[in-house]
Write a protein that holds these residues in place. Structure first.
Motif, PDB file in Angstrom:
ATOM      1  N   ARG A   1      37.985  19.750  38.941  1.00  0.00           N
ATOM      2  CA  ARG A   1      37.087  20.512  38.060  1.00  0.00           C
ATOM      3  C   ARG A   1      36.096  19.591  37.367  1.00  0.00           C
ATOM      4  O   ARG A   1      34.922  19.952  37.177  1.00  0.00           O
ATOM      5  CB  ARG A   1      37.910  21.297  37.029  1.00  0.00           C
ATOM      6  N   GLU A   2      36.553  18.396  36.989  1.00  0.00           N
ATOM      7  CA  GLU A   2      35.658  17.445  36.342  1.00  0.00           C
ATOM      8  C   GLU A   2      34.570  16.983  37.305  1.00  0.00           C
ATOM      9  O   GLU A   2      33.403  16.861  36.930  1.00  0.00           O
ATOM     10  CB  GLU A   2      36.458  16.245  35.836  1.00  0.00           C
TER      11      GLU A   2
ATOM     12  N   TYR B   1      23.491  16.009  46.164  1.00  0.00           N
ATOM     13  CA  TYR B   1      24.549  17.012  46.141  1.00  0.00           C
ATOM     14  C   TYR B   1      25.925  16.359  46.113  1.00  0.00           C
ATOM     15  O   TYR B   1      26.138  15.293  46.687  1.00  0.00           O
ATOM     16  CB  TYR B   1      24.455  17.913  47.377  1.00  0.00           C
ATOM     17  N   ILE B   2      26.853  17.029  45.449  1.00  0.00           N
ATOM     18  CA  ILE B   2      28.257  16.641  45.453  1.00  0.00           C
ATOM     19  C   ILE B   2      29.053  17.863  45.888  1.00  0.00           C
ATOM     20  O   ILE B   2      28.923  18.934  45.300  1.00  0.00           O
ATOM     21  CB  ILE B   2      28.743  16.183  44.069  1.00  0.00           C
ATOM     22  N   LYS B   3      29.872  17.702  46.929  1.00  0.00           N
ATOM     23  CA  LYS B   3      30.686  18.801  47.423  1.00  0.00           C
ATOM     24  C   LYS B   3      32.164  18.426  47.312  1.00  0.00           C
ATOM     25  O   LYS B   3      32.556  17.326  47.693  1.00  0.00           O
ATOM     26  CB  LYS B   3      30.355  19.126  48.887  1.00  0.00           C
ATOM     27  N   VAL B   4      32.966  19.340  46.794  1.00  0.00           N
ATOM     28  CA  VAL B   4      34.399  19.133  46.657  1.00  0.00           C
ATOM     29  C   VAL B   4      35.119  20.172  47.504  1.00  0.00           C
ATOM     30  O   VAL B   4      34.853  21.366  47.391  1.00  0.00           O
ATOM     31  CB  VAL B   4      34.841  19.265  45.181  1.00  0.00           C
TER      32      VAL B   4
ATOM     33  N   GLU C   1      31.359   6.739  39.156  1.00  0.00           N
ATOM     34  CA  GLU C   1      31.842   7.754  38.223  1.00  0.00           C
ATOM     35  C   GLU C   1      33.053   8.487  38.800  1.00  0.00           C
ATOM     36  O   GLU C   1      34.037   8.759  38.096  1.00  0.00           O
ATOM     37  CB  GLU C   1      30.719   8.741  37.907  1.00  0.00           C
ATOM     38  N   VAL C   2      33.010   8.792  40.096  1.00  0.00           N
ATOM     39  CA  VAL C   2      34.132   9.473  40.748  1.00  0.00           C
ATOM     40  C   VAL C   2      35.370   8.571  40.757  1.00  0.00           C
ATOM     41  O   VAL C   2      36.482   9.017  40.455  1.00  0.00           O
ATOM     42  CB  VAL C   2      33.760   9.876  42.190  1.00  0.00           C
ATOM     43  N   LEU C   3      35.179   7.295  41.090  1.00  0.00           N
ATOM     44  CA  LEU C   3      36.302   6.358  41.116  1.00  0.00           C
ATOM     45  C   LEU C   3      36.920   6.204  39.735  1.00  0.00           C
ATOM     46  O   LEU C   3      38.142   6.102  39.591  1.00  0.00           O
ATOM     47  CB  LEU C   3      35.838   4.996  41.633  1.00  0.00           C
TER      48      LEU C   3
ATOM     49  N   PHE D   1      41.569   7.484  35.992  1.00  0.00           N
ATOM     50  CA  PHE D   1      42.145   8.130  34.816  1.00  0.00           C
ATOM     51  C   PHE D   1      43.167   9.192  35.213  1.00  0.00           C
ATOM     52  O   PHE D   1      44.099   9.484  34.459  1.00  0.00           O
ATOM     53  CB  PHE D   1      41.051   8.756  33.954  1.00  0.00           C
ATOM     54  N   ALA D   2      43.000   9.769  36.412  1.00  0.00           N
ATOM     55  CA  ALA D   2      43.935  10.787  36.897  1.00  0.00           C
ATOM     56  C   ALA D   2      45.086  10.166  37.682  1.00  0.00           C
ATOM     57  O   ALA D   2      45.950  10.887  38.186  1.00  0.00           O
ATOM     58  CB  ALA D   2      43.197  11.793  37.771  1.00  0.00           C
TER      59      ALA D   2
END
Length: 263
Positions: A40-41, A61-64, A96-98, A103-104
């Protein structure tokens, strides 16, 4: 809707199937909530910071989907300076994703390629996506983001956050400008990932070995004492057997690309 030249990054969350495939119902629900919160983040960043500030000017674009993340950075003009600018922005978004993944408590492996791609609010496709996926699944091997060498021909200069590993592959050097406090955080992150692996440690030893070597090499460069004890993954005998397999490690300054970072 048509294909266009683009940088594409394909990222895979490692160990998700194991995390969500066993344990008590309470433990499984906790893992699912953790993964859901992380995803979600990332999706929030698609319409928030990443699109509007960090990457918005380039209409990226960023796709999840499932346990994968795809970032697409279109190239509007054939200009090495502009391409270098867009590539640097892409690296920032990957960073930023890493960071969010750390943190997760998650590890990520990935690949970055260049080629034809189509990406909008509904789909992402093209040979650049296929190449990025192949780099992630067949070349990266370790929790690193490997970069297609052909990208070096498209940009004015190689960003200083790109390093060369001992196996000759270029990868995103995300700890290049890490502070002492972030090195401490990364140390705890890697150690916790290893400790939480449990009996599956033997399946992931090469990946953890690479993480330890990379972290410790960065600490050595920065004269930091926040190194990770390699014995955390097993005995000396076991490590010796692994070393013959050819796991990579970042070692000396000569691993960097020809372009050196500014003083």
């Amino acid at each position: 809707m048509k294909l266009q030249n683009a940088f594409v990054c394909y990222l895979d969350l490692l160990g998700v199937k194991n995390k969500t495939g066993r344990g008590t119902l309470k433990e499984l629900n906790a893992q699912v909530e953790l993964l859901g919160s992380f995803m979600r983040e990332i999706q929030r960043r698609q319409t928030g910071y990443a699109r509007n500030i960090s990457m918005g000017e380039c209409n990226s674009y960023i796709k999840v989907f499932s346990d994968n993340i795809v970032l697409v950075m279109p190239l509007k003009i054939k200009d090495k300076v502009d391409s270098a600018h867009r590539f640097s922005i892409l690296l920032k978004s990957i960073e930023e994703v890493l960071s969010e993944a750390s943190f997760a408590g998650l590890l990520i492996r990935g690949g970055i390629s260049y080629g034809k791609a189509i990406c909008n609010d509904f789909m992402v496709a093209g040979d650049a996506l296929i190449k990025a996926y192949n780099i992630e699944s067949k070349i990266s091997k370790y929790p690193r983001v490997v970069i297609d060498r052909s990208i070096g021909e498209l940009i004015e200069e190689v960003p200083y956050k790109v390093a060369k590993d001992l196996d000759g592959e270029l990868f995103f050097h995300y700890l290049y400008d890490a502070s002492e406090s972030y090195l401490g955080f990364n140390k705890r992150h890697v150690e916790n990932c290893i400790k939480n692996t449990g009996q599956d440690i033997f399946k992931y030893i090469e990946k953890y070995r690479w993480l330890i070597d990379y972290h410790n090499a960065c600490c050595k460069e920065k004269d930091s004492l926040l190194m990770i004890d390699p014995s955390i993954i097993g005995t000396i005998e076991l490590q010796t057997k692994i070393s013959t397999v050819g796991w990579a490690k970042l070692a000396q300054p000569n691993v960097y690309c020809d372009k050196q970072p500014p003083d």
